[in-house]
Design a protein around this motif. Structure first.
Motif, short mmCIF file in Angstrom:
data_model
loop_
_atom_site.label_atom_id
_atom_site.label_comp_id
_atom_site.label_asym_id
_atom_site.label_seq_id
_atom_site.Cartn_x
_atom_site.Cartn_y
_atom_site.Cartn_z
N HIS A 62 36.45 58.85 31.63
CA HIS A 62 37.20 58.11 30.39
C HIS A 62 37.29 56.56 30.74
O HIS A 62 38.06 55.87 29.81
N PHE A 63 37.03 56.43 32.05
CA PHE A 63 37.25 55.02 32.10
C PHE A 63 35.68 54.48 32.07
O PHE A 63 34.90 54.45 33.05
N ALA A 64 35.67 53.97 30.90
CA ALA A 64 34.16 53.77 30.22
C ALA A 64 34.03 52.23 30.10
O ALA A 64 33.54 51.80 29.02
N MET A 65 34.37 51.32 31.08
CA MET A 65 34.50 49.82 30.77
C MET A 65 33.22 49.32 30.68
O MET A 65 32.11 49.62 31.42
N LYS A 66 32.98 48.07 29.79
CA LYS A 66 31.80 47.53 29.69
C LYS A 66 31.60 46.28 30.27
O LYS A 66 30.59 45.40 29.88
N ASP A 67 32.58 45.35 30.36
CA ASP A 67 32.24 43.94 30.67
C ASP A 67 33.71 43.66 31.63
O ASP A 67 34.54 44.63 31.82
N TYR A 68 33.65 42.36 32.04
CA TYR A 68 34.76 41.92 32.81
C TYR A 68 35.31 40.73 32.25
O TYR A 68 34.45 39.72 31.86
N HIS A 69 36.58 40.52 32.34
CA HIS A 69 37.27 39.14 32.20
C HIS A 69 37.81 38.40 33.36
O HIS A 69 38.26 39.39 34.18
N VAL A 70 37.97 37.37 33.53
CA VAL A 70 38.86 36.72 34.77
C VAL A 70 40.17 35.94 34.11
O VAL A 70 40.12 35.46 33.01
N LEU A 71 41.30 36.24 34.70
CA LEU A 71 42.59 35.64 34.41
C LEU A 71 42.87 34.55 35.41
O LEU A 71 42.54 34.55 36.72
N SER A 72 43.53 33.60 34.82
CA SER A 72 43.99 32.80 36.14
C SER A 72 45.26 32.09 35.59
O SER A 72 45.70 32.08 34.62
N MET A 73 46.10 31.62 36.58
CA MET A 73 47.46 30.98 36.32
C MET A 73 47.87 30.01 37.62
O MET A 73 47.17 30.09 38.50
N ASP A 74 48.49 29.00 36.94
CA ASP A 74 48.85 27.76 38.02
C ASP A 74 49.69 28.66 39.17
O ASP A 74 49.62 27.90 40.25
N SER A 75 50.62 29.49 38.92
CA SER A 75 51.62 29.98 39.57
C SER A 75 52.03 31.21 38.85
O SER A 75 52.08 31.32 37.63
N VAL A 76 52.95 32.07 39.71
CA VAL A 76 53.29 33.28 39.38
C VAL A 76 54.42 32.85 38.27
O VAL A 76 55.16 32.12 38.65
N GLY A 77 54.57 33.62 37.10
CA GLY A 77 55.50 33.13 36.08
C GLY A 77 54.90 31.80 35.07
O GLY A 77 55.61 31.62 34.01
N GLY A 78 53.82 31.11 35.32
CA GLY A 78 53.29 30.10 34.57
C GLY A 78 52.38 30.88 33.69
O GLY A 78 52.11 32.06 33.52
#
Ligand code: FUB
Length: 339
Positions: A62-78
């Motif tokens: 059921h974990f049938a993932m097909k791609d990846y995204h990357v997330l980013s942030m300057d700092s935690v809370g940003g």
């Protein structure tokens, strides 16, 4: 505690810190966050959960993932930025299905993205893809890493050497490799035998192959004995991660069917590691998977839960919370079973 124990002899209950955090992003489902700080910015390499309509089974289909995204942030809370699709399964020549928990590393001007996927024979392998940007897009190598198997690669850099940890049991197929070659049948050790251990190998200088044979990462109990297969509260299941604090190596992982993120400490990236306790108690949803990173002098635990989907296990969201090491090196237990 027995009736004869004095109050002073009774074990002190470990302090538990209760937290409530919002998902880092809500426009997509994300899971298995591997966080790294590159050039002072936090980058998160998660799985990208999708509604695949596949019923839940122990084999994890059921974990049938097909791609990846990357997330980013300057700092935690940003502000958290989604950099879009960084790698799609259609651009990975060897991959058949199920893009699971990835990781990334930086070396000599190149960003390396490591990911598990089932090959065309339905055997999990670890792939590598490269980019000159931490956010991709990443170009996949035509073949998986030679000799790789199972899931959840975590790459840890120590003194210019890169170590890859892998492994996950049940759907992650680690139990099919106990003889060193693939056995399509699931065979588990008896409850009173040593548990299946995660594996580690140093990467070659090109970061695209193993420099040595994979070896067991030993996780030991307080008496120096390997944790047993029946010790479900403490034994390794999946989601390896390594960080270093005050000269000690911390190997953390999910205990799977008991849903803890546990940790063990040692003096070498190869282990052995001695079991210490629980970092994160079970979260909403079956899986528990995390990473640990330091930014601006604070340590953070990146994790996921299924709160955004109302508790659906394969539809998770990544979150972050502060992680605290006590003066004796132990880690405060976090309870995030809220929100
Ligand atoms: O996301 C798919 C799998 O679920 C991961 O590879 C495991 O660690 C678990 O989180």
């Amino acid at each position: 505690a027995s009736e004869n124990q004095t109050e002073a002899e009774q074990p002190v209950a470990q302090e538990v810190v209760t937290v409530a955090n919002d998902p880092l992003v809500t426009h997509i489902y994300t899971a298995d966050p591997s966080a790294h700080v590159f050039n002072g910015r936090i980058y998160i390499y998660p799985s990208h959960d999708i509604e695949a309509g596949i019923p839940e089974k122990d084999d994890g289909s059921h974990f049938a993932m097909k791609d990846y995204h990357v997330l980013s942030m300057d700092s935690v809370g940003g502000e958290v930025k989604d950099h879009g699709v960084a790698l799609d399964i259609k651009d990975v020549p060897w991959a058949g299905r199920q893009m699971w928990a990835p990781d990334a590393a930086y070396k000599d001007g190149t960003y390396y993205f490591f990911f598990p996927a089932k090959d065309k024979q339905d055997v999990f392998r670890i792939g590598v893809a490269t980019s000159n940007s931490p956010t991709g897009p990443f170009k996949a190598e035509p073949e998986p890493i030679k000799g790789s198997y199972s899931i959840d690669p975590a790459v840890y850099e120590d003194n210019g050497e890169y170590y890859m940890y892998i492994g996950g049991i049940w759907g992650g197929q680690l139990q099919r490799w106990s003889t060193g070659t693939y056995n399509p049948n699931d065979e588990y050790p008896a409850d009173d035998a040593p548990a299946l251990m995660p594996k580690v190998a140093k990467l070659s200088p090109d970061m695209k192959s193993f420099a040595e044979e994979l070896r067991d990462v030993q996780i030991l109990d307080e008496n120096g004995k390997p944790l047993l297969a029946g010790d479900n509260e403490r034994r390794f299941f999946e989601a390896a991660w390594v960080h270093k604090y005050n000269g000690k190596y911390y190997f953390s992982y999910s205990t799977g069917d008991t849903h803890n993120i546990a940790y063990a400490t040692g003096d070498s990236p190869y282990g052995p590691f001695t079991y210490q306790g629980v970092i994160l108690k079970p979260v909403l949803g079956w899986t528990n998977h995390h990473s640990i990173a330091e930014h601006n002098g604070k340590w953070y635990l990146f994790y996921h839960d299924s709160s955004l989907s109302g508790g659906k296990t394969p539809l998770r969201s990544v979150k972050v919370t502060e992680l605290k090491h006590n003066p004796d090196g132990s880690i405060q237990t976090i309870d995030a079973m809220v929100k």
